[in-house]
Write a protein that holds these residues in place. Structure first.
Motif, short mmCIF file in Angstrom:
data_model
loop_
_atom_site.label_atom_id
_atom_site.label_comp_id
_atom_site.label_asym_id
_atom_site.label_seq_id
_atom_site.Cartn_x
_atom_site.Cartn_y
_atom_site.Cartn_z
N THR A 13 60.69 18.49 9.05
CA THR A 13 60.13 19.16 10.23
C THR A 13 60.79 20.53 10.44
N HIS A 14 61.39 21.04 9.37
CA HIS A 14 62.02 22.36 9.41
C HIS A 14 63.04 22.47 10.54
N GLY A 15 63.74 21.39 10.77
CA GLY A 15 64.81 21.40 11.77
C GLY A 15 64.37 21.08 13.18
N ALA A 16 63.07 21.08 13.41
CA ALA A 16 62.56 20.74 14.75
C ALA A 16 62.61 19.23 14.94
N PRO A 17 62.59 18.75 16.18
CA PRO A 17 62.59 17.29 16.39
C PRO A 17 61.42 16.62 15.68
N ASN A 18 61.69 15.48 15.11
CA ASN A 18 60.68 14.69 14.42
C ASN A 18 60.09 13.70 15.44
N HIS A 19 58.79 13.80 15.69
CA HIS A 19 58.16 12.95 16.70
C HIS A 19 57.31 11.83 16.09
N MET A 20 57.41 11.67 14.79
CA MET A 20 56.54 10.70 14.10
C MET A 20 57.07 9.28 14.30
N THR A 21 56.24 8.47 14.93
CA THR A 21 56.67 7.09 15.21
C THR A 21 57.06 6.35 13.93
N LEU A 22 56.30 6.54 12.86
CA LEU A 22 56.63 5.82 11.62
C LEU A 22 57.92 6.34 10.97
N ALA A 23 58.41 7.50 11.40
CA ALA A 23 59.67 8.01 10.85
C ALA A 23 60.87 7.22 11.36
N TYR A 24 60.64 6.35 12.35
CA TYR A 24 61.73 5.46 12.79
C TYR A 24 62.27 4.66 11.60
N HIS A 25 61.36 4.28 10.68
CA HIS A 25 61.80 3.45 9.54
C HIS A 25 62.76 4.23 8.64
N TRP A 26 62.43 5.47 8.37
CA TRP A 26 63.29 6.32 7.53
C TRP A 26 64.64 6.53 8.24
N ALA A 27 64.56 6.86 9.52
CA ALA A 27 65.79 7.09 10.29
C ALA A 27 66.67 5.83 10.30
N ARG A 28 66.02 4.69 10.42
CA ARG A 28 66.77 3.42 10.47
C ARG A 28 67.54 3.21 9.16
N MET A 29 66.93 3.56 8.04
CA MET A 29 67.61 3.35 6.75
C MET A 29 68.73 4.37 6.53
N ILE A 30 68.60 5.56 7.10
CA ILE A 30 69.72 6.52 7.04
C ILE A 30 70.90 5.94 7.82
N GLU A 31 70.60 5.31 8.94
CA GLU A 31 71.69 4.70 9.72
C GLU A 31 72.33 3.52 8.99
N VAL A 32 71.55 2.79 8.24
CA VAL A 32 72.14 1.68 7.45
C VAL A 32 73.16 2.24 6.47
N LEU A 33 72.77 3.31 5.77
CA LEU A 33 73.71 3.91 4.81
C LEU A 33 74.94 4.44 5.54
#
Lengths: 152, 479
Positions: free
Chosen positions: B322-342
């Protein structure tokens, strides 16, 4: 009698009769019976499948909102049931996971103890549930000691 | 005046606890309104009223069998203030952090593999019969093993730091009651490389899905919102402790580095007649515009960076989308969740190699206070615990804002957006369409209630009513 048995008593002790499963687990744990391992948990979760694979038999002990008092006991078989929630699979499904993912050979049983009050917070069992717990405890203790896990 | 018919999905499949979606259609089958109803826990405040404060970190675990550790730690942090423990010993704080990272890891992993991955790997329009965890076991058995073993690793961390699952007592007011033995440390270190490898693999799945399906991810249940979380004093992601930061949809700071003990000055809760669950909002923006999101997506939006190397790099990739802007995509929760797992696995490794975990200075005390507030970033988002304790050490007041409550408005908007996009104008509601609604809700990983689950207790019911409000169809199953 299976050589090794795992009993998983599950439910929320903070929700009155939902705590029947853990209550039974704690009573059995205190006996330190040879060959019996006891787990208490809030609900059935997938990692129980891995644990089950180490045993010859597994008994799932839970409260039940329906059925005859004081308890029922029956053999169950691995069955893939779509979970209502991921954090609370059915005993049959956990047995299915154990068999398909970890090649478990454990026989499965369910001990359902009739409960009556569930929808409030409170760390105690209703009087009738206590009686059912005592009856279930006596039954399962005898069954384990005699090595006779017959459905009832 | 157009007539309205109502379709209810009650409760939602593969969402924790109990919930119900009502979709209100007009006589042209256009979605007029869609709402998520939640049967939230009630009566807990009364349950703990009059209890000694030192019991609270154990009792609050009864609130939720799904995330007892989060409640355990939030209550412990509140009770730290009651006993005047302004700064925990290094051993105490690190033991609690280890417990917390274990909890978030196992919770996220379960959600991803067992709730989200069937939809992501098979497509959420695919056949329901195979779009579930059994399909994963059949077609990707290695993934199923990974899920269970990662989950078990996290649970074992909790067992080593908190004690028994059902009576976790590790955190106590002012510190902890045990350290980590060398045997326990070595037990976990044996598997840590494997956990990192699997965490990287899970992250790759989530990232690949998002990038390969970017058009769908960008549009599905997406809407602008503010975001809120704790951040460290240097702006880093911190799941255990920090100060409050809120940003608006454009990424502008609404407030920053707010001491969470003053959260009542910044946030309010609104009651709406159709929902048991309250709707929190940022006071300064009012109850109409002040709603916000919490959880993994929000945390990655609010934080400036992540201080563990691999998750830090993954965050940069995430933000680049998102070029540094806030990501508002609901399905991006899954990607964010896996970054937190790592991030959690990296932190667990770091802590296991820290000799402070074998320290013996476990508890501190200070000046007794009557007001205690504890916040933590729980798996599903910011969790608030607020207590008052009288001179007899008894609790006289309790207010909790759980993570899912913070996402209440957002989940309702997600349901509405998907219903309008996928159900409006269609003559018949198919299972696939209804599943779209569920996918949107599941992205938030809501814990909809701390409900009981006794045998026969949880029917899965879908009800349909005609324009007169009569039930015309009902499907259900028991677990």
């Amino acid at each position: 009698m299976p050589n090794t048995v795992l009993l998983i008593g599950y439910g929320n002790p903070g929700r009155l009769d939902d705590g029947l499963g853990p209550a039974l687990a704690f009573k059995l744990e205190a006996l330190s019976m040879q060959g019996l391992s006891v787990e208490a948990d809030y609900q059935l979760v997938v990692e129980h499948a891995h644990e089950i694979a180490k045993y010859d038999a597994v008994i799932f002990a839970d409260s039940t909102v329906e059925g005859d008092a004081p308890y029922f006991f029956r053999e169950i078989h691995p069955t893939p049931k779509e979970a209502f929630t991921s954090h609370s699979f059915s005993p049959e499904t956990i047995l299915f996971f154990a068999k398909t993912i970890f090649n478990a050979r454990a026989k499965g049983y369910i001990l359902g103890m009739r409960g009556y009050e569930f929808d409030r917070f409170g760390e105690y069992l209703s009087d009738k549930a206590k009686q059912n717990l005592d009856a279930a405890f006596e039954f399962i203790q005898d069954a384990l000691q005699s090595g006779n896990l017959h459905a009832k | 005046m157009s007539k309205t018919r109502v379709i209810e999905i009650d409760p939602i499949t593969r969402v924790e606890g109990h919930g119900k979606v009502t979709i209100h259609l007009d006589d042209q089958n256009n979605v007029r309104e869609a709402r998520l109803h939640v049967v939230e826990f009630r009566g807990f405040e009364r349950f703990i009223h009059g209890r000694p404060f030192w019991e609270i970190p154990v009792i609050v675990q009864r609130l939720c069998g799904i995330c007892p550790v989060s409640h355990h730690l939030a209550a412990s942090k509140a009770m730290d203030l009651i006993v005047g423990a302004k700064q925990l010993t290094p051993t105490a704080e690190k033991m609690r952090r280890l417990m917390h990272y274990g909890q978030i890891m196992q919770s996220h992993v379960l959600h991803f593999f067992h709730l989200a991955s069937p939809d992501l790997l098979f497509g959420f329009g695919s056949e329901r019969e195979s779009r579930n965890v059994f399909g994963i076991i059949e077609k990707m058995p290695d993934l199923a093993v990974q899920a269970v073993m990662m989950r078990k690793f996290g649970q074992e961390i909790i067992r080593a730091t908190a004690g028994k699952k059902i009576h976790g007592t590790g955190a106590i007011p002012g510190g902890v009651n045990k350290n980590l033995s060398l045997e326990e440390r070595d037990f976990f270190l044996r598997d840590i490389d494997q956990m990192k490898k699997w965490a990287r693999g899970a992250l790759d799945i989530a990232k690949k899905y998002s990038i390969d399906n970017i058009k769908a991810v960008e549009s599905f249940a997406t809407f602008n919102s503010s975001h809120l979380s704790l951040v460290r004093d240097d702006g880093a992601l911190d799941l255990y402790h920090g100060n409050l930061r809120a940003i608006d949809a454009g990424g502008n700071i609404i407030f920053d580095q707010v001491d969470y003990r003053r959260f009542n000055d910044y946030l309010m809760e609104e009651v709406r007649p159709w929902s048991y669950m309250k709707f929190p909002f940022i006071k300064a923006r009012g109850h109409i515009d002040g709603w916000y999101r919490v959880g993994p997506l929000s945390r990655l939006n609010t934080c400036g960076f992540i201080d563990t190397p691999e998750a830090g790099k993954a965050l940069l990739e995430f933000k680049a989308l998102t070029h540094g802007a806030p990501n508002h995509m609901t399905l991006a929760y899954h990607w964010a969740r896996m970054i937190e797992v790592l991030h959690c696995v990296e932190n667990i490794e770091k802590l296991l190699n820290d000799p402070d975990l074998q320290g013996t200075d476990l508890v501190v005390r200070g000046q007794r206070a009557e007001d205690g507030i504890g916040l933590i970033e729980a798996p599903r988002g910011t969790l608030f615990h607020h207590y008052k304790v009288d001179e007899n050490d008894l609790v006289t007041f309790c207010n909790l804002i759980v993570s899912t409550t913070n996402n209440n408005e957002a989940m309702n908007r997600a349901v509405r957006k998907v219903a309008q996009d996928h159900i409006s104008g269609k003559p018949k509601i198919t299972e696939g369409m209804l599943n779209h609604v569920e996918v949107a809700v599941r992205a938030y990983d809501p814990c909809l209630s701390c409900a009981t689950h006794a045998l026969g207790k949880m029917p899965l019911v879908i009800e349909m009513y005609d324009v007169e409000g009569s039930l015309v169809d009902r499907k259900g199953q028991h677990v």
